[in-house]
Design a protein around this motif. Structure first.
Motif, PDB file in Angstrom:
ATOM      1  N   THR A 552      50.468  46.374  69.665  1.00 10.47           N
ATOM      2  CA  THR A 552      51.657  45.587  69.641  1.00 10.47           C
ATOM      3  C   THR A 552      51.543  44.460  70.578  1.00 10.47           C
ATOM      4  OG1 THR A 552      53.070  47.635  69.130  1.00 10.47           O
ATOM      5  CG2 THR A 552      54.093  45.619  69.666  1.00 10.47           C
ATOM      6  N   ALA A 556      51.270  40.457  68.959  1.00  8.35           N
ATOM      7  CA  ALA A 556      52.159  39.518  69.447  1.00  8.35           C
ATOM      8  C   ALA A 556      51.722  38.059  70.010  1.00  8.35           C
ATOM      9  CB  ALA A 556      53.307  40.254  70.459  1.00  8.35           C
ATOM     10  N   LYS A 560      51.763  34.329  68.738  1.00  4.16           N
ATOM     11  CA  LYS A 560      52.413  33.406  69.783  1.00  4.16           C
ATOM     12  C   LYS A 560      51.486  32.234  70.134  1.00  4.16           C
ATOM     13  CE  LYS A 560      56.304  36.310  70.886  1.00  4.16           C
ATOM     14  NZ  LYS A 560      56.919  37.056  72.257  1.00  4.16           N
TER      15      LYS A 560
END
Length: 869
Positions: A552, A556, A560
């Motif tokens: 996770t 992420a 980003k």
């Protein structure tokens, strides 16, 4: 196989049923190796009810032959139509030829006797099928191969770490099962990109012939038969092909007894086609799943694939996870056990001991050092309208690297075929480099040609550009430089990429290069891989578990475009160290105990070295080639070039092409020269020679003279060779308990037995060539007295047969009853033992015992020796 019945003759095919072992075979009408079974006057026939009779007369009506004669046990006159003959026939080619007045040369007779001895020894060998593998004799591979192959219906996961030789292990399992009749019909399922590689590896390393099936091949075969997969015994199909609903029922109904699925981690339990794969796995009794990264798609996916092997054992995922937590205690318990049977029992009760074999590189040893070279490059903004590779600093670095390493080949792996094509164009335009490419958009033939272009030392490409499919299956041990043009997010996929070079056979240190730009995905993943789990410099067996824990955060950060926090890197490192230590103490230790028992592996290697008997097989084949008209030219002390001559006794020989072939009997030579066929007792050509000489008429009768001044001139002797065979359905693997038995009897003209007093070797020293005309005259004169002696000798042979069969029956009962008792006891504590498995064992025992009630006694060779001093 016993006597066969033609049940259908349509178009280009003939269907033959063999009631003795339950097999049905399809033959090409023009090339069917079939001959009508026809007895002659004076021969012994056998009725379906088991009694025998001597034939006195034959008659024929409506195409059916009827035998008239005298029943041997009651002396009644009997009439037996040929459909009433026993399917378990006693084949007596020697007696037939004796009655016809035919005789062979002494050297052909001697070769026949040798062949029968060699065949019996081969069938008695504990390592038949493992003798001719063109590989180094590696303990872990041979232990797995023999252990799995010897199971009645093996259903296992071969999960050795990358580079340890799972394909070779699977091939050896297939070879041994085929050579010992444990399997006869094999289906191999592999990614399309690996179909040719499997085909070639099986042929080159194991002398196994398989056929590639695709949509076109099936459509063509369907024109002649209802099920195209019944037209071949050994078949390779692609992973995508078995998902096609069109061929599902045909595959399931094709009576395959062994299914092999490579790269099994691609079996996605949540995919629509998984139910079809599951049904196919269920329909075939033997199943091998191959993957170096069993948890590549997560532990739940691994569990569901284990269910394909044994749905009863693996029926509760939560219980499976709980069980894994106690592996350390179980490993400590297992370590204290010195008795192999008790250790087997412990591993059978717990864990994946019955279904999973996983060797680890750390336990095997001998692997090269990995050196990692991360190369950070400045990030550039590409100009609009220009190809991305015009301004990508990685491309400039790649061109310079190729120029600086002109004499060293490199393998480059990136994610997609589009990248491969773009990089190929970039190297051509910017540097004039013709790069070899390998991607999913190429046909199998194009991929093979490209790999060959890359491998060529003289004018080959300095670099092979691969999409992700290059990280699976293909072996490039001759390369020592790996360039990672990007990084996958899955650690198992990274390990597979490195494993294309870091594998058994690699002789050099491996240099791994990662050119990357700041701010790229690679710059985000690199610290996690390098600092968090040291994934580049060592084998990374716990990578997938780490991804499950931190995936996770990884996704992420990539989304980003932000680097991972130091805290995530630190947690990854701590968890990596902890899990590696936990595995080392528990899970890894248990799997190492199960995957290779060093003492047993060394015994297997010892048997292979002894039973290979290189000098004997070489002498036998050289004599065979000489007798059967095969030209052989000595190239050096270990290599021969052989080709068919105009004087061949037979139309052709399996494995011998028209333009000839170079062969060796030496394993080291075979490993050094890939274009040389490695001949062993396992090789089809050697097996064909044994079969020709033991089952056909060649050398079955012989008349020769001897010179012995100690006995009167004109004295004569009769030497007889009998064989005992048991025919049973192939699935029973009867050869394990009932290999061919040989009996030699030597009688003088008065019927006195001299077998123990005078050896065959002593007779051979005194025997010499006799011209064909004289041999026929002697045979005509002695045929009657010899036939009388033969009838008396048959009683002695039957007494020997009864003792032999009784010993075989005791072995069957003792061995299978012990295994049955073990499984029934194990079933009380472990649901992995299925009731169907126990019932199959009971059925096997009953079928084998029934088959031994009708053994076949055959008189295979007769020699008459006349003293003439």
């Amino acid at each position: 196989m016993g006597l066969g019945l033609i049940t259908q003759a349509e178009g280009r095919h003939i269907t033959v049923m063999f009631p003795a072992n339950g097999e049905v075979r399809l033959y090409a009408a023009q090339e069917a190796p079939l001959a009508r079974y026809l007895l002659q006057e004076g021969q012994q026939g056998k009725h379906a009810e088991g009694w025998t009779f001597i034939i006195e007369e034959l008659s024929e009506a409506a195409g059916i032959v009827t035998y008239h004669g005298t029943r041997e046990d009651t002396q009644e006159t009997v009439t037996v139509p040929e459909p009433q003959l026993s399917y378990q026939i006693d084949n007596n080619p020697a007696l037939t030829r004796l009655l016809a007045g035919q005789a062979d040369r002494l050297d052909m007779y001697q070769l026949r006797c040798e062949a029968n001895q060699h065949l019996a020894a081969y069938q008695n060998s504990e390592v038949a099928g493992l003798l001719g593998v063109r590989t180094h004799l590696l303990p872990h591979q041979l232990y797995i191969a023999k252990t799995v192959a010897d199971r009645y219906h093996p259903r296992v996961l071969l999960a050795d770490e990358v580079g340890l030789g799972k394909t070779i292990e699977a091939g050896m399992i297939i070879k041994r099962r085929l050579m010992t009749d444990r399997s006869s019909r094999v289906l191999i399922v592999v990614p399309e990109s690996l179909m040719h590689q499997w085909l070639i590896e099986l042929r080159r390393r194991l002398a196994l012939s398989f056929t590639l099936f695709d949509e076109e091949r099936c459509e063509q075969a369907s024109e002649d038969t209802g099920n195209p997969f019944l037209t071949e015994q050994h078949i390779i199909v692609s992973s995508d092909f078995i998902k096609e609903p069109k061929w599902q029922s045909a595959l399931s109904d094709a009576d395959f007894d062994l299914l092999v699925i490579d790269e099994a981690h691609h079996l996605q339990p949540d995919a629509d086609e998984f139910a079809q794969v599951k049904a196919l796995c269920k329909s075939i009794p033997g199943l091998l799943l191959l993957t170096a990264t069993p948890e590549q798609e997560g532990s739940e996916g691994h569990f569901l694939r284990l269910q394909l092997l044994d749905p009863d054992r693996f029926n509760d995922y939560e219980a499976f996870l709980t069980e894994q937590e106690h592996y350390k205690e179980l490993a400590e318990q297992a370590e204290s056990i010195t008795d192999n049977e008790k250790l087997d029992e412990l591993l059978d009760k717990y864990g994946t001991g019955r279904v999973m074999f996983r060797n680890r590189r750390a336990d095997i040893g001998g692997f090269p050092e990995r050196r990692f070279h991360p190369i950070e490059l400045p990030e550039l903004t590409p100009e609009e309208g220009m190809p991305w590779w015009m301004d990508d600093p990685r491309v400039d670095w790649l061109i310079n690297h190729i120029k600086e390493n002109r004499n060293t080949k490199a393998l480059l792996i990136c994610k997609t075929a589009e990248q491969v094509l773009d990089l190929s164009e970039a190297l051509r335009v910017l540097a004039g480099v013709q790069a070899a490419t390998f991607h999913e958009g190429m046909t199998l033939t194009e991929r093979d040609r490209s790999a060959a272009f890359f491998a060529s030392e003289e004018d080959g490409s300095p670099v092979l550009l691969c999409s992700e499919i290059g990280s699976e299956g293909r072996n490039f041990q001759f390369v020592s430089q790996l360039i990672l043009f990007d990084l996958p997010t899955n650690p198992d996929l990274l390990e597979q990429r490195i494993g294309r070079l870091d594998r058994i056979g690699q002789q050099n240190t491996i240099d791994i290069y990662l050119p990357y730009t700041s701010g790229s995905s690679e710059s985000i993943l690199l610290p996690w891989y390098e600092q968090g789990m040291n994934a580049f410099r060592q084998c990374n067996a716990i990578g997938r578990k780490l991804y499950d824990a931190f995936g996770t955060f990884i996704e992420a950060a990539l989304q980003k475009r932000q680097p991972l926090s130091d805290d995530i890197i630190q947690q990854t490192q701590e968890l990596s160290d902890a899990w590696r230590e936990l595995n080392k103490q528990g899970h890894d230790k248990l799997q190492a105990m199960n995957a290779c028992r060093p003492e047993q592996a060394e015994r297997i290697i010892g048997h292979i070295e002894t039973d290979s008997d290189v000098d004997t097989v070489a002498d036998f084949m050289l004599a065979f080639w000489d007798r059967f008209g095969v030209n052989n030219e000595v190239l050096d002390e270990n290599r021969w070039f052989i080709r068919a001559s105009e004087h061949m006794r037979i139309p052709g020989l399996p494995g011998l092409p028209e333009d000839g072939i170079t062969v060796t009997f030496d394993r080291v030579t075979a490993l050094n020269f890939e274009d040389v066929d490695f001949l062993s007792w396992d090789h089809p050509m050697v097996q064909a020679a044994l079969e020709l000489l033991s089952a056909d008429d060649f050398g079955s009768t012989c008349v020769t003279q001897m010179k012995n001044t100690a006995i009167p001139a004109g004295s004569w002797f009769l030497e007889l060779d009998f064989t005992n065979t048991v025919t049973a359905p192939a699935k029973t693997a009867a050869q394990e308990f009932c290999p061919q038995g040989n009996l030699r009897l030597l009688l003088d003209s008065q019927g006195l037995e001299l077998s123990d007093k005078v050896s065959r070797e002593l007779l051979d020293q005194q025997a010499s060539f006799l011209d064909k005309k004289t041999a026929r005259q002697i045979l005509k004169q002695l045929r009657g007295p010899a036939q009388d002696l033969i009838h008396g000798a048959q009683d002695k042979a039957r007494s020997w047969q009864e003792r032999l069969v009784k010993a075989q029956q005791e072995k069957i009962s003792e061995t299978l009853q012990r295994e049955l008792k073990r499984l029934e006891a194990l079933k009380d504590v472990n649901p992995s033992v299925r009731e169907s498995e126990i019932e199959a064992l009971k059925e096997r025992q009953a079928t084998l015992l029934a088959a031994t009630e009708q053994p076949q006694l055959s008189l295979t060779a007769i020699r008459i020796l006349v003293n003439n001093h």
